[in-house]
Design an enzyme around this catalytic site. Sequence first.
Site, PDB file in Angstrom:
ATOM      1  CG  ASP B   7      -1.836   1.159   1.296  1.00  0.00           C
ATOM      2  OD1 ASP B   7      -2.184   1.697   0.225  1.00  0.00           O
ATOM      3  OD2 ASP B   7      -2.235   1.553   2.411  1.00  0.00           O
ATOM      4  CD  GLU B  66      -4.996   1.178  -2.430  1.00  0.00           C
ATOM      5  OE1 GLU B  66      -5.363   0.270  -1.662  1.00  0.00           O
ATOM      6  OE2 GLU B  66      -5.054   2.385  -2.154  1.00  0.00           O
ATOM      7  CG  ASP B 139      -0.886   2.494   6.583  1.00  0.00           C
ATOM      8  OD1 ASP B 139      -1.305   2.454   7.755  1.00  0.00           O
ATOM      9  OD2 ASP B 139      -0.640   3.538   5.979  1.00  0.00           O
TER      10      ASP B 139
END
Lengths: 163, 163
Positions: B7, B66, B139
């Site tokens: 992330d 992501e 996260d």
Amino acid sequence: MVILGVDPGLERIGYGLVRTEGSRLEVLRHGLILSPRINLPDRLAFIHREFRTLLSETNPDSLATERLLFAANKTTAFQVAKALGVILMVAGEQGLPWAEYSPPEVKQAVVGNGSADKKQVQFMVRKLLSLQEDPKPDDVADALAIAITHALRSRITSLGTKR
Amino acid sequence: MVILGVDPGLERIGYGLVRTEGSRLEVLRHGLILSPRINLPDRLAFIHREFRTLLSETNPDSLATERLLFAANKTTAFQVAKALGVILMVAGEQGLPWAEYSPPEVKQAVVGNGSADKKQVQFMVRKLLSLQEDPKPDDVADALAIAITHALRSRITSLGTKR
């Protein structure tokens, strides 16, 4: 002082190396880094290699880049930011001082008008650097304008410091 | 196969390392890379070092990140893209295969609903990875969800190939 001006991009990175001596500005080198249309991680690795080579060949005292503003094409803006991340990382690793300027700041510094058009910027870049012809392509002209902006701003700052 | 889910962020990078064996998913390691509040080039150089160290310690078979979507805060989105550029560059240099998934794709893969909320995603991450507690912070939970998404998508692709 030798300033490397960079107009960042994923596909095309314009650069211009400008030396300042007193009030004199001189171009030492300019050009483009063109990345092949390969997958993104490999392309960023290519930019990493090319930009490190450029720094080792030119050994500038500072780096000036164009500040990203939000473009119509959001995907493009993100790709440019990824490439800029790699460029700034190299500057960090080499301890190279860095400044960034927005397009209106560059126009204000070079032409004296924050909303000047491209032709006016090119004309003043040519004049300030005593070039025989307009600098081309646009990425290179922009990179030279960014380097000039940093040179002029640094001069004002150092004059200010002397007082 | 060992998948590193990431992330991305400038200040905080969540990561989760997931091993797949048949239909079994197992967490090998998870955590955060926290960058100090120093100037941007030094910060990106810090991320470069930390991420390279993470890869050499964990030796994953693939990287899943992501996909950036446009956030309310545009400046933040650009900073995240710069950090992601450095991460992807390292993947390119090491020849690590890479895939990216948007938040709705992750939710669809993990929960079966592209508009699932954070709690539902955390619940399914915990269940699929047989964790005793909800993965934290966000996260890390997101990074694990991205790794799971890549594991499930790869399985579908390889089943498809066998036909």
